[in-house]
Scaffold this motif. Sequence first.
Motif, PDB file in Angstrom:
ATOM      1  N   MET A   1      43.261  25.060  35.296  1.00 45.04           N
ATOM      2  CA  MET A   1      44.114  24.609  36.400  1.00 45.04           C
ATOM      3  C   MET A   1      45.470  24.122  35.880  1.00 45.04           C
ATOM      4  SD  MET A   1      45.208  21.485  37.877  1.00 45.04           S
ATOM      5  CE  MET A   1      43.953  20.267  37.527  1.00 45.04           C
ATOM      6  N   LEU A   2      45.454  23.369  34.792  1.00 44.84           N
ATOM      7  CA  LEU A   2      46.707  22.825  34.271  1.00 44.84           C
ATOM      8  C   LEU A   2      47.616  23.909  33.697  1.00 44.84           C
ATOM      9  CD1 LEU A   2      45.488  19.545  32.531  1.00 44.84           C
ATOM     10  CD2 LEU A   2      46.619  19.781  34.730  1.00 44.84           C
ATOM     11  N   THR A   3      47.054  25.054  33.312  1.00 43.55           N
ATOM     12  CA  THR A   3      47.897  26.113  32.740  1.00 43.55           C
ATOM     13  C   THR A   3      48.644  26.912  33.797  1.00 43.55           C
ATOM     14  OG1 THR A   3      46.123  27.758  32.748  1.00 43.55           O
ATOM     15  CG2 THR A   3      46.303  26.353  30.802  1.00 43.55           C
ATOM     16  N   VAL A   4      48.213  26.846  35.064  1.00 44.95           N
ATOM     17  CA  VAL A   4      48.845  27.670  36.100  1.00 44.95           C
ATOM     18  C   VAL A   4      49.526  26.847  37.189  1.00 44.95           C
ATOM     19  CG1 VAL A   4      47.194  29.541  35.719  1.00 44.95           C
ATOM     20  CG2 VAL A   4      46.722  27.828  37.480  1.00 44.95           C
ATOM     21  N   ALA A   5      49.400  25.527  37.156  1.00 44.52           N
ATOM     22  CA  ALA A   5      49.974  24.690  38.210  1.00 44.52           C
ATOM     23  C   ALA A   5      51.494  24.662  38.074  1.00 44.52           C
ATOM     24  CB  ALA A   5      49.394  23.278  38.146  1.00 44.52           C
ATOM     25  N   VAL A   6      52.190  25.373  38.949  1.00 43.70           N
ATOM     26  CA  VAL A   6      53.654  25.417  38.892  1.00 43.70           C
ATOM     27  C   VAL A   6      54.244  24.042  39.200  1.00 43.70           C
ATOM     28  CG1 VAL A   6      53.969  26.055  41.317  1.00 43.70           C
ATOM     29  CG2 VAL A   6      55.662  26.779  39.613  1.00 43.70           C
ATOM     30  N   GLU A   7      53.451  23.171  39.844  1.00 43.98           N
ATOM     31  CA  GLU A   7      53.933  21.821  40.126  1.00 43.98           C
ATOM     32  C   GLU A   7      54.265  21.058  38.847  1.00 43.98           C
ATOM     33  OE1 GLU A   7      51.613  23.236  43.598  1.00 43.98           O
ATOM     34  OE2 GLU A   7      51.286  23.216  41.429  1.00 43.98           O
ATOM     35  N   LEU A   8      53.621  21.410  37.736  1.00 42.63           N
ATOM     36  CA  LEU A   8      53.899  20.734  36.467  1.00 42.63           C
ATOM     37  C   LEU A   8      55.158  21.264  35.799  1.00 42.63           C
ATOM     38  CD1 LEU A   8      50.348  20.485  34.840  1.00 42.63           C
ATOM     39  CD2 LEU A   8      51.484  18.894  36.375  1.00 42.63           C
ATOM     40  N   ARG A   9      55.617  22.426  36.226  1.00 46.23           N
ATOM     41  CA  ARG A   9      56.811  23.019  35.608  1.00 46.23           C
ATOM     42  C   ARG A   9      58.031  22.175  35.952  1.00 46.23           C
ATOM     43  NH1 ARG A   9      61.089  26.136  36.536  1.00 46.23           N
ATOM     44  NH2 ARG A   9      61.646  27.730  34.987  1.00 46.23           N
ATOM     45  N   GLY A  10      58.668  21.638  34.923  1.00 44.10           N
ATOM     46  CA  GLY A  10      59.839  20.783  35.114  1.00 44.10           C
ATOM     47  C   GLY A  10      59.502  19.360  35.495  1.00 44.10           C
ATOM     48  N   ALA A  11      58.200  19.019  35.583  1.00 46.20           N
ATOM     49  CA  ALA A  11      57.805  17.659  35.963  1.00 46.20           C
ATOM     50  C   ALA A  11      57.791  16.776  34.726  1.00 46.20           C
ATOM     51  CB  ALA A  11      56.429  17.671  36.619  1.00 46.20           C
ATOM     52  N   PRO A  12      58.549  15.676  34.712  1.00 45.47           N
ATOM     53  CA  PRO A  12      58.571  14.787  33.547  1.00 45.47           C
ATOM     54  C   PRO A  12      57.382  13.820  33.549  1.00 45.47           C
ATOM     55  CG  PRO A  12      60.074  13.958  35.202  1.00 45.47           C
ATOM     56  CD  PRO A  12      59.506  15.239  35.753  1.00 45.47           C
ATOM     57  N   PHE A  13      57.072  13.293  32.378  1.00 47.28           N
ATOM     58  CA  PHE A  13      56.082  12.214  32.265  1.00 47.28           C
ATOM     59  C   PHE A  13      56.811  10.905  31.992  1.00 47.28           C
ATOM     60  CE2 PHE A  13      52.609  10.188  29.504  1.00 47.28           C
ATOM     61  CZ  PHE A  13      52.093   9.516  30.587  1.00 47.28           C
ATOM     62  N   PHE A  14      57.250  10.727  30.763  1.00 49.72           N
ATOM     63  CA  PHE A  14      58.130   9.602  30.442  1.00 49.72           C
ATOM     64  C   PHE A  14      58.756   9.878  29.084  1.00 49.72           C
ATOM     65  CE2 PHE A  14      54.632   8.362  27.792  1.00 49.72           C
ATOM     66  CZ  PHE A  14      55.187   7.598  26.776  1.00 49.72           C
ATOM     67  N   GLY A  15      59.844   9.163  28.799  1.00 45.39           N
ATOM     68  CA  GLY A  15      60.479   9.267  27.490  1.00 45.39           C
ATOM     69  C   GLY A  15      60.863  10.679  27.131  1.00 45.39           C
ATOM     70  N   TRP A  16      60.348  11.132  25.998  1.00 42.43           N
ATOM     71  CA  TRP A  16      60.743  12.440  25.450  1.00 42.43           C
ATOM     72  C   TRP A  16      60.034  13.608  26.141  1.00 42.43           C
ATOM     73  CZ3 TRP A  16      57.145   9.151  23.649  1.00 42.43           C
ATOM     74  CH2 TRP A  16      55.890   9.660  23.334  1.00 42.43           C
ATOM     75  N   ILE A  17      59.012  13.341  26.929  1.00 43.82           N
ATOM     76  CA  ILE A  17      58.295  14.420  27.616  1.00 43.82           C
ATOM     77  C   ILE A  17      58.967  14.636  28.966  1.00 43.82           C
ATOM     78  CG2 ILE A  17      56.092  15.204  28.552  1.00 43.82           C
ATOM     79  CD1 ILE A  17      54.676  13.525  26.492  1.00 43.82           C
ATOM     80  N   ARG A  18      59.859  15.610  29.014  1.00 40.78           N
ATOM     81  CA  ARG A  18      60.640  15.884  30.219  1.00 40.78           C
ATOM     82  C   ARG A  18      60.080  17.028  31.045  1.00 40.78           C
ATOM     83  NH1 ARG A  18      62.340  11.731  31.482  1.00 40.78           N
ATOM     84  NH2 ARG A  18      63.667  12.816  32.993  1.00 40.78           N
ATOM     85  N   ASP A  19      59.088  17.731  30.516  1.00 45.77           N
ATOM     86  CA  ASP A  19      58.516  18.865  31.243  1.00 45.77           C
ATOM     87  C   ASP A  19      57.071  19.026  30.785  1.00 45.77           C
ATOM     88  OD1 ASP A  19      57.771  21.274  32.379  1.00 45.77           O
ATOM     89  OD2 ASP A  19      59.665  22.278  31.956  1.00 45.77           O
ATOM     90  N   LEU A  20      56.131  18.763  31.707  1.00 41.82           N
ATOM     91  CA  LEU A  20      54.708  18.813  31.366  1.00 41.82           C
ATOM     92  C   LEU A  20      54.202  20.225  31.148  1.00 41.82           C
ATOM     93  CD1 LEU A  20      53.450  16.063  33.829  1.00 41.82           C
ATOM     94  CD2 LEU A  20      53.321  15.971  31.334  1.00 41.82           C
ATOM     95  N   SER A  21      54.991  21.229  31.510  1.00 42.61           N
ATOM     96  CA  SER A  21      54.557  22.609  31.294  1.00 42.61           C
ATOM     97  C   SER A  21      54.989  23.133  29.924  1.00 42.61           C
ATOM     98  CB  SER A  21      55.121  23.527  32.383  1.00 42.61           C
ATOM     99  OG  SER A  21      56.522  23.706  32.224  1.00 42.61           O
ATOM    100  N   ARG A  22      55.718  22.325  29.160  1.00 44.25           N
ATOM    101  CA  ARG A  22      56.208  22.741  27.847  1.00 44.25           C
ATOM    102  C   ARG A  22      55.592  21.885  26.744  1.00 44.25           C
ATOM    103  NH1 ARG A  22      60.350  26.189  28.749  1.00 44.25           N
ATOM    104  NH2 ARG A  22      61.310  26.084  30.798  1.00 44.25           N
TER     105      ARG A  22
END
Length: 520
Positions: A411-432
């Motif tokens: 599920m996490l590999t195909v969820a486009v909602e995570l594309r470009g979604a930041p977490f915090f700090g240096w993690i600016r995109d959860l899909s990368r």
Amino acid sequence: AVAEAPPGAAAEEVLAAARVEEVRVETDLHEVALTNRGARVVSWKLREYRTAEGSPADLVPAFASREGALPLAVDLGDDSLSSRANEALYVVERRRLEGGVEGETVRFRWSDGRGLRVTKTLVFRRADPLVDVEVAAADGTRRLPARLVVGPGLEVELSGSGAKGQQLYYSGQAVWNAGGRIERRARHKVDSEMTLPQARHVLWAGLEDQYFAFLVLPRGPSSGLLVRPVSVVRGPHPGEAKAPKAEPQVSVAVAIPPEGAQLYAGPKKFGLLRRLGRGLDGVVWFSNYSLIAWCAKVLLAGLLWLHDHVAPNYGLAIIIATLGLRVALFPLNQYSMVRMKKMQVQMQRLQPKINSIRNKYRKQKDAESRRKMNEDLMSLYRKEGVNPMGGMSGCLPLLAQFPILVAFYDMLTVAVELRGAPFFGWIRDLSRPDPYWVTPLLMGATMLWQQKIAMTKASDPQQRQQQMIMMFLPLVFTATFVVMPSGLVLYWLFNNVFGIAQQWLVNRHVERVAAALQKA
């Protein structure tokens, strides 16, 4: 402008534009650029999405040579006719929609004056993700069957960007739904033209990458689908010194019925596609296995609910979902972990006696001696009330929950909602991937810690060797996960953290049980 002749009449005049013209259409969702040369798409940008370089996500790949490599060309079943229709300069007509609906109609018309004429009409509505399209073609008095070509290629991420470096990323893949059966062909696996049997009704077809799709949805019965290999030239990107090179891509030609069709060019958002109907949600590729795919859909719905109602950050939503999954599976995990830990403790307690029996027969290599040794070992296990295979039964609940864990991963590999979604700090995109490898290293460390506290000290050389192999696995996982999306790594990291907490509870429980048995 000259009025278009009906399909049953002979064309009388040439209908063509004097120069190349670009038409731009903007809706709430799209920024589309069309060219009147062939009435094709120059770019199809999505307003809500950006590439790693910060530019708007464009579904049309930036090939070095774009002649003959633009979407929405027509295939008239004859290469000569198709080439003339796709290179012609069409007359453009634009008209605002009526009836209180915001949007516009863009119509392209062309006739060569010798009987060949083509009309292509697109209707854009301001807030609608679907675009209506109609194609009418005739040669003299003969109506021509028309296919609309998607591609070649679909590739949002530029070469060298973060997503292209992921092991899970794919682009330019053909996908279609014919008679309710969804099929896919990776571009590197299409080496010759594929024709779908006319008996199979095409519900939709087109191209996809991991997060986006460009699909044609016929409004009426549509038989006939061509999937063609295409060689295109990839030019060097800014900052690259490489020479242009040819690479394989694929195009999909979908037959357009008289009722017309619709286009979907956008993200593979499961909820949106399900609301649009016609089985479009099937373009989201969760898994080839129905059980895992079903679990993944449920988990995605839960993740989206957590983001919308509990934590408006997808990183936090992943952590909460991971915790929720651990809590839901706590009884099974606890049962399995306790049984395995008890077995380790029992085997450790019996190890001196086991070693004594093995030493007794160490120098005897014949089959009869091996049989007697095994009988002595089994007699010892029965006397002490130990089942040497008991640890295996503790693994069964873990196997039962395995589809759920795989589904969460998928599920996490195909969820486009995570594309470009930041977490915090240096993690600016959860899909990368994590650019600094912080979370993969933490994940490897927690995995190592979890395995260490789950093991008991082994005195048997064979057991020590097995434990050394198990302790090597975190290194393998860490090396694998440094190129995985950080959202996946986050899930695995906190799954380990919660697993460590549960293992600590298991160890305390087993220690108390062992102490009580010693007192008794």
